[in-house]
Design a protein around this motif. Structure first.
Motif, PDB file in Angstrom:
ATOM      1  N   GLU A 123     -10.697  79.885 -13.899  1.00 42.78           N
ATOM      2  CA  GLU A 123     -10.369  78.560 -14.436  1.00 42.78           C
ATOM      3  C   GLU A 123     -11.603  77.661 -14.472  1.00 42.78           C
ATOM      4  N   GLY A 124     -12.501  77.845 -13.528  1.00 41.42           N
ATOM      5  CA  GLY A 124     -13.725  77.058 -13.483  1.00 41.42           C
ATOM      6  C   GLY A 124     -14.625  77.307 -14.683  1.00 41.42           C
ATOM      7  N   HIS A 125     -14.453  78.469 -15.338  1.00 42.40           N
ATOM      8  CA  HIS A 125     -15.206  78.764 -16.556  1.00 42.40           C
ATOM      9  C   HIS A 125     -14.479  78.278 -17.809  1.00 42.40           C
ATOM     10  N   GLY A 126     -13.385  77.521 -17.620  1.00 42.98           N
ATOM     11  CA  GLY A 126     -12.720  76.901 -18.752  1.00 42.98           C
ATOM     12  C   GLY A 126     -11.576  77.680 -19.344  1.00 42.98           C
ATOM     13  N   ALA A 127     -11.194  78.796 -18.719  1.00 42.29           N
ATOM     14  CA  ALA A 127     -10.109  79.615 -19.262  1.00 42.29           C
ATOM     15  C   ALA A 127      -8.747  79.129 -18.775  1.00 42.29           C
ATOM     16  N   THR A 128      -7.721  79.413 -19.573  1.00 43.31           N
ATOM     17  CA  THR A 128      -6.339  79.217 -19.147  1.00 43.31           C
ATOM     18  C   THR A 128      -5.870  80.506 -18.474  1.00 43.31           C
ATOM     19  N   VAL A 129      -5.458  80.420 -17.217  1.00 40.71           N
ATOM     20  CA  VAL A 129      -5.018  81.603 -16.476  1.00 40.71           C
ATOM     21  C   VAL A 129      -3.496  81.652 -16.470  1.00 40.71           C
ATOM     22  N   VAL A 130      -2.967  82.804 -16.861  1.00 39.54           N
ATOM     23  CA  VAL A 130      -1.522  83.051 -16.819  1.00 39.54           C
ATOM     24  C   VAL A 130      -1.281  84.132 -15.782  1.00 39.54           C
ATOM     25  N   LEU A 131      -0.460  83.847 -14.777  1.00 42.55           N
ATOM     26  CA  LEU A 131      -0.122  84.835 -13.750  1.00 42.55           C
ATOM     27  C   LEU A 131       1.195  85.500 -14.135  1.00 42.55           C
ATOM     28  N   GLU A 132       1.149  86.811 -14.291  1.00 40.71           N
ATOM     29  CA  GLU A 132       2.330  87.541 -14.763  1.00 40.71           C
ATOM     30  C   GLU A 132       2.335  88.946 -14.176  1.00 40.71           C
ATOM     31  N   GLY A 133       3.481  89.328 -13.575  1.00 35.84           N
ATOM     32  CA  GLY A 133       3.650  90.687 -13.072  1.00 35.84           C
ATOM     33  C   GLY A 133       2.975  90.903 -11.730  1.00 35.84           C
ATOM     34  N   GLU A 134       3.312  92.043 -11.132  1.00 39.79           N
ATOM     35  CA  GLU A 134       2.752  92.390  -9.824  1.00 39.79           C
ATOM     36  C   GLU A 134       1.621  93.401  -9.936  1.00 39.79           C
ATOM     37  N   THR A 135       1.415  93.963 -11.122  1.00 35.33           N
ATOM     38  CA  THR A 135       0.393  94.985 -11.309  1.00 35.33           C
ATOM     39  C   THR A 135      -0.461  94.642 -12.528  1.00 35.33           C
ATOM     40  N   PHE A 136      -1.609  95.312 -12.633  1.00 35.84           N
ATOM     41  CA  PHE A 136      -2.447  95.112 -13.806  1.00 35.84           C
ATOM     42  C   PHE A 136      -1.710  95.544 -15.070  1.00 35.84           C
ATOM     43  N   ASP A 137      -0.966  96.650 -14.992  1.00 37.12           N
ATOM     44  CA  ASP A 137      -0.251  97.134 -16.171  1.00 37.12           C
ATOM     45  C   ASP A 137       0.718  96.086 -16.701  1.00 37.12           C
ATOM     46  N   ALA A 138       1.392  95.389 -15.781  1.00 36.27           N
ATOM     47  CA  ALA A 138       2.331  94.347 -16.199  1.00 36.27           C
ATOM     48  C   ALA A 138       1.580  93.176 -16.829  1.00 36.27           C
ATOM     49  N   ALA A 139       0.443  92.808 -16.252  1.00 37.04           N
ATOM     50  CA  ALA A 139      -0.365  91.724 -16.821  1.00 37.04           C
ATOM     51  C   ALA A 139      -0.896  92.119 -18.195  1.00 37.04           C
TER      52      ALA A 139
END
Length: 414
Positions: A123-139
């Motif tokens: 987020e400090g680099h200006g991106a919008t972070v979306v948290l989704e799922g419990e694994t990388f595959d879900a994200a």
């Protein structure tokens, strides 16, 4: 073992011209990190060892190269709409940083269990972070959904010719700065870095061998190339290359251009991280240390060669780094926990401490255990953490305790 096959290189999706064009495109906006010979590591391994310090990029990893090369090739419409990626690591930060610098909206989808520090950094680099799922595959799956719904451009962490060409630019720099390199040792996760690097090595005017390295816990590319079915699971220090499924594009390039694949264990990864801090005074994450780990694990394989090792990233949690360093001290005998059986009587601990004093060993912590023990009620166990000069010094201390009649054992690391 060799992994090279006779795939026609003319049909590969990335060429040396692609890598050269990528370097011309990005070189003014990235750090040209140094390629330096390590005299101490060369003496230690019997090879001439050159290190490429990609941990000195602004976001502390080489991933900026491929991300920037991709961003610069997007249409104005695509830039205006924005980009999206699924990543909890270096790809997220590299893409977010350069997208923000270029005025391109960036969305990064991360698993919900991503450490807060990584979310805050991205987020400090200006991106919008979306948290989704419990694994990388879900994200990853959610990122692809958002891509379709909102018209974002998905930027893959490794399986994209633009990414591969960008990552390969570091090999151009290495061969310019150290033209005697005859062997590259390169970490492999999804395969983007080694694909770009192997493209450059294959185009050299002399034979340059390329050896890929994977953590034993995540041998995904090794499985793909060799047709094996080794498990991919576990907590590895090299989480940056803990990829369960390598790329399709990258696997084609690896099969055609990479000469060998080796696996390294967690102990070698820990040793490599520790040595780089002690010898080179540089902080490298587990994945970034995998090349040196391979050099330490397979010394006969590389002895006498002039080796280029890519330190591809330096983003390691400080508490994890502290644990790695302390475990290395313990394995070398400079830090130890001794378990000593005593009788529960006045002066017992004093007499033991006198032996530590006689041997000039520093006591750090003392743990008395009277209750949770299988000893009789008048017996006790004392664990003493101590600091010695080396393994021989520790051995003299243990011998001195046993000669004085104390039942003594060392609590070993796994």
């Amino acid at each position: 073992m060799t992994t090279q096959v006779n795939a026609p290189t003319a049909t590969l999706p990335v060429s040396i011209d692609d890598v050269r064009a990528a370097h011309a495109r990005i070189r003014d906006a990235i750090v040209r990190t140094p390629t330096l010979v390590s005299r101490t590591l060369s003496q230690l391994t019997g090879a001439t060892v050159y290190l490429k310090f990609e941990n000195l990029q602004f976001t502390a990893a080489y991933k900026e190269r491929g991300a920037l090369n991709t961003l610069l090739q997007l249409s104005d419409a695509a830039k205006a709409q924005g980009v999206i990626a699924a990543s909890a690591g270096n790809h997220a930060q590299g893409l977010a940083y350069h997208a923000n610098r270029l005025g391109v909206p960036a969305t990064i989808v991360m698993p919900r269990n991503t450490p807060t520090v990584k979310v805050v950094q991205t987020e400090g680099h200006g991106a919008t972070v979306v948290l989704e799922g419990e694994t990388f595959d879900a994200a990853y799956a959610h990122a692809r959904v958002l891509e379709g719904e909102r018209g974002y451009t998905f930027v893959h962490p490794f399986d994209d010719p633009r990414i591969i060409a960008g990552q390969g630019t570091l090999a151009l720099e290495m061969l310019e700065d150290a033209p005697d390199i005859d062997t590259f040792i390169v970490p492999i996760g999804g395969g983007g870095l080694i694909s770009g690097l192997a493209t450059v090595a294959h185009a050299a005017d002399r034979p340059v061998e390329v050896v890929g390295v994977q953590a034993e816990l995540y041998p995904s590319m090794y499985n793909r190339i060799h047709g094996t079915d080794l498990p991919c699971a576990g907590d590895t220090l090299a989480e940056g290359i803990a990829v369960k499924e390598p790329g399709g594009i990258t696997a084609r390039i690896v099969a055609a251009l990479v000469d060998d694949l080796v696996l390294v264990g967690e102990r070698q990864l820990e040793q490599a991280v520790s040595l780089l801090l002690q010898i080179e005074k540089t902080v490298v994450e587990g994945a970034g240390a995998a090349g040196l780990a391979a050099l330490l694990a397979h010394p006969d394989r590389f002895r006498g060669r002039t080796v280029g090792v890519v330190l591809c990233g330096g983003n390691i949690d400080t508490r994890l780094l502290a644990n790695v360093l302390l475990r290395d001290l313990a394995r070398s005998g400079r830090l130890a926990r001794l378990r000593i059986r005593l009788q529960d009587r006045p002066g017992a601990l004093f007499h033991v401490a006198r032996i530590f004093d006689q041997e000039r060993v520093n006591i750090i912590e003392v743990y008395h255990q009277r209750v949770f023990t299988t000893l009789p009620a008048k017996g006790l166990i004392t664990d003493i953490e101590c600091e010695t000069r080396d393994r021989a010094h520790l051995d003299r201390l243990i011998a001195g305790l046993r000669d004085a009649g104390y039942e003594t054992s060392q609590v070993e690391l796994a």
